[in-house]
Design a protein around this motif. Sequence first.
Motif, mmCIF file in Angstrom:
data_model
loop_
_atom_site.group_PDB
_atom_site.id
_atom_site.type_symbol
_atom_site.label_atom_id
_atom_site.label_comp_id
_atom_site.label_asym_id
_atom_site.label_seq_id
_atom_site.Cartn_x
_atom_site.Cartn_y
_atom_site.Cartn_z
ATOM 1 N N ALA A 83 0.862 -1.181 0.000
ATOM 2 C CA ALA A 83 0.000 0.000 0.000
ATOM 3 C C ALA A 83 0.899 1.232 0.000
ATOM 4 N N SER A 129 -8.998 4.165 0.749
ATOM 5 C CA SER A 129 -8.521 3.158 1.695
ATOM 6 C C SER A 129 -8.890 1.741 1.285
ATOM 7 N N ALA A 182 -6.347 0.109 -0.917
ATOM 8 C CA ALA A 182 -5.157 -0.343 -0.188
ATOM 9 C C ALA A 182 -5.323 -1.789 0.266
ATOM 10 N N VAL A 192 2.862 -0.485 4.513
ATOM 11 C CA VAL A 192 2.107 0.737 4.239
ATOM 12 C C VAL A 192 3.102 1.892 4.217
ATOM 13 N N ILE A 223 -4.984 3.087 7.627
ATOM 14 C CA ILE A 223 -4.705 1.983 6.704
ATOM 15 C C ILE A 223 -3.904 0.905 7.424
ATOM 16 N N VAL A 224 -2.926 1.324 8.199
ATOM 17 C CA VAL A 224 -2.110 0.372 8.960
ATOM 18 C C VAL A 224 -3.008 -0.476 9.851
#
Length: 230
Positions: free
Chosen positions: A99, A132, A135, A152, A161-162
């Motif tokens: 990502a 998102s 990702a 990421v 996102i993580v």
Amino acid sequence: EPVQQACKLIKAKYPELVIITDVCLCEYTEHGHCGVLQNGCTVNNDETLPLLAKVAVSHAQAGADMIAPSNMMDGYVKAIREALDAAGFNHIPIMAYSAKFASAYYGPFRAAADSAPSAGDRKGYQMDPANSDEALREVALDIEEGADIVMVKPALAFLDIVQRVHETFNRPLCVYNVSGEYAMVKAAAEKGWIDEKRIVMETMLGFKRAGAKMIITYHALDVAKWLQGK
């Protein structure tokens, strides 16, 4: 090639070190894009894949312990995994830049390395910071293709996102605390506006809290020193 030469020299002098190499083409092209261009402006994804695979194998031959492809081409993990296996490097893991967002946070590094694209940008193959869900799809594809570790990048503005990747996938997760994030902290610290040590350690805790198992950061030497109480 500088990366291959560096691998050999490091392994000869410091055999205990783990060497992780970035596989991309942007540093070797005049146009600064991460793959082969067609019509002078568009990256040809499929023509780029065998070149990335060749570079990855050369890194393993030179002594790399892990391959970390950062180019974001579709199918890049599969191409590299198959090439490594065919060359007898089935034991070499892949840390995929799964990502990787088209971000302004890369600015200081690109200026220092003179690696910004000479024309256009990388939005055609890096991700939209607003998206998102994409990702997670990219991470899922890389895992399906054989990624051992997913990443990421950048980290600080993408902790949501993580956390989503951490909660969705059972894979070791790395974050890349990039040059712009580092530069902002250093600049503010030089101005006396912040407590650098506290800000940096709070940031590292944020990465871990969100689910990161590995952190790549320009603050690494300072963090190691502070963790030792120095």
